[in-house]
Design an enzyme around this catalytic site. Structure first.
Site, PDB file in Angstrom:
ATOM      1  CE1 TYR A 153     -11.460   2.547   5.438  1.00  0.00           C
ATOM      2  CE2 TYR A 153     -12.113   4.839   5.756  1.00  0.00           C
ATOM      3  CZ  TYR A 153     -11.129   3.867   5.677  1.00  0.00           C
ATOM      4  OH  TYR A 153      -9.811   4.228   5.849  1.00  0.00           O
ATOM      5  CE  LYS A 190      -8.820   1.963   9.418  1.00  0.00           C
ATOM      6  NZ  LYS A 190      -7.621   1.072   9.259  1.00  0.00           N
ATOM      7  CB  THR A 223      -9.658   6.602   8.732  1.00  0.00           C
ATOM      8  OG1 THR A 223     -10.249   7.519   7.816  1.00  0.00           O
ATOM      9  CG2 THR A 223     -10.785   5.783   9.348  1.00  0.00           C
ATOM     10  CG  ASP A 224     -10.517  11.464   7.574  1.00  0.00           C
ATOM     11  OD1 ASP A 224      -9.827  10.517   7.159  1.00  0.00           O
ATOM     12  OD2 ASP A 224     -11.275  12.117   6.811  1.00  0.00           O
ATOM     13  CB  ALA A 275      -6.966  -0.785   5.928  1.00  0.00           C
ATOM     14  CD1 TRP A 310      -8.925  13.613   3.649  1.00  0.00           C
ATOM     15  CD2 TRP A 310      -8.471  15.450   2.477  1.00  0.00           C
ATOM     16  NE1 TRP A 310     -10.076  14.362   3.602  1.00  0.00           N
ATOM     17  CE2 TRP A 310      -9.826  15.502   2.882  1.00  0.00           C
ATOM     18  CE3 TRP A 310      -7.949  16.517   1.742  1.00  0.00           C
ATOM     19  CZ2 TRP A 310     -10.679  16.558   2.565  1.00  0.00           C
ATOM     20  CZ3 TRP A 310      -8.795  17.581   1.426  1.00  0.00           C
ATOM     21  CH2 TRP A 310     -10.149  17.595   1.826  1.00  0.00           C
ATOM     22  N   GLY A 337       0.819  -1.210   0.000  1.00  0.00           N
ATOM     23  CA  GLY A 337       0.000   0.000   0.000  1.00  0.00           C
ATOM     24  C   GLY A 337       0.852   1.259   0.000  1.00  0.00           C
ATOM     25  CD  GLN A 338      -1.737   6.150  -1.467  1.00  0.00           C
ATOM     26  OE1 GLN A 338      -1.348   7.210  -1.925  1.00  0.00           O
ATOM     27  NE2 GLN A 338      -2.951   6.022  -0.954  1.00  0.00           N
ATOM     28  CB  THR A 392      -8.743   1.716   1.681  1.00  0.00           C
ATOM     29  OG1 THR A 392      -8.184   1.113   0.510  1.00  0.00           O
ATOM     30  CG2 THR A 392      -7.797   1.509   2.858  1.00  0.00           C
TER      31      THR A 392
END
Length: 298
Positions: free
Chosen positions: A134, A138, A110-111, A69, A159, A10-11, A71
């Site tokens: 989602y 989380k 996450t937000d 995750a 983000w 992942g990123q 996502t």
């Protein structure tokens, strides 16, 4: 020291493999057993949470970092069970193993655990109220990690983007090269955060002598809208020669771009506690964008 990183493709996962390398032997996992560059790695299937115990028993890591995750925010609205297996059940399994083994467990949230009705940056201790599957999955993952009772570092972020992977920045660069005009949502506000920043802060936090445990907000500093982020991307891309020309960007309301899952309109997270506890300065989101565009240009 062996560090096991779940979600190495992942990123954030790819950046963690770089950032954690100086701390010890990094063992990566992906669902396919392959990293983006084609190298083989361990297999970890978060759709089968109980299967993760055998991997943990065999690798015997001294630190565990979970960057895996589910996502797909919109798809999660129909794929409920898979989202909860990956985002809640699997982190719970890993956290319980880590607690029993006495090793620290890093987990990312996450937000989306907040409802987006705020007007000031969300603190870590404010009530959560996710809007969709989602965010709920989380939040439940956070609860499972805390309930395991071991040393944990939960980092909520938002983000996320990088010079690699699927993200808003890369989409804008691709679409911007193809079109003369775009329409981008302007009534959702948050903080664009580079994956590299998340990974670098994680490495620093793990080296902190205090042995802290808890939940922190890990984002860049400042705020903007998706529309503002798009305009900043194009301005920087034009200046660095990544794009020869840029499109006009029309600001629209979320109601003009309906999606299956409702997004929080206010996603700004208060990151002051992390900066205080770990002695880390979190840069402006604009500085992060400059660096990432620089990577692409270079």
């Amino acid at each position: 020291m062996t560090i096991l990183v779940f979600g190495g493709n992942g990123q954030v996962g790819q950046e963690l493999l770089r950032a954690l390398a100086p701390l010890g032997e990094v063992v990566a996992t992906t669902r396919s057993g392959l990293l983006p560059d084609g190298r083989a790695c361990e297999i970890a299937d978060f759709n089968q949470p109980d299967s993760l115990v055998a991997l943990l028993d065999r690798v015997q890591p001294r630190t565990v970092v979970n960057a895996a995750a589910y996502t797909a925010v919109d798809k999660a609205e129909q794929d409920v069970e898979a989202a909860f297996r990956a985002n809640a059940e699997s982190p719970g399994v890993i956290a319980r193993w880590s607690a029993a083994a006495g090793v620290p467990f890093v987990h990312y949230s996450t937000d989306y655990v907040f409802d987006g009705e705020g007007t000031a940056p969300y603190r870590e201790d404010q009530p959560t109220a996710p809007l969709g599957v989602y965010g709920t999955s989380k939040r439940d993952g956070e609860d499972a990690v805390r309930a395991a009772g071991g040393r944990h570092l939960i980092f909520r972020t938002a983000w996320v983007y990088a010079s690699h992977g699927a993200n808003f920045l890369r989409t804008m660069l691709r679409v911007g090269a193809e079109r003369d005009a775009l329409r981008v949502v302007a009534d959702q506000v948050g903080t664009p955060t580079p994956a590299a920043l998340i990974a670098d802060v994680t490495a620093q936090a793990l080296q902190h002598a205090g042995g802290l445990s808890g939940t922190w907000h890990l984002t860049a500093s400042g705020q903007t809208s998706w529309h503002g982020f798009a305009e900043a991307i194009f301005a920087e891309a034009l200046a660095r020669g990544v794009l020869a020309k840029v499109p006009s960007v029309e600001a629209i309301a979320s109601s003009e771009y309906p999606t299956p899952a409702k997004r929080p309109s206010w996603s700004v997270l208060d990151n002051r506690q992390l900066q205080k506890d770990f002695g880390i300065a979190l840069p402006s989101w604009k500085d992060g964008l400059t660096r990432v565009i620089g990577e692409i240009a270079g």
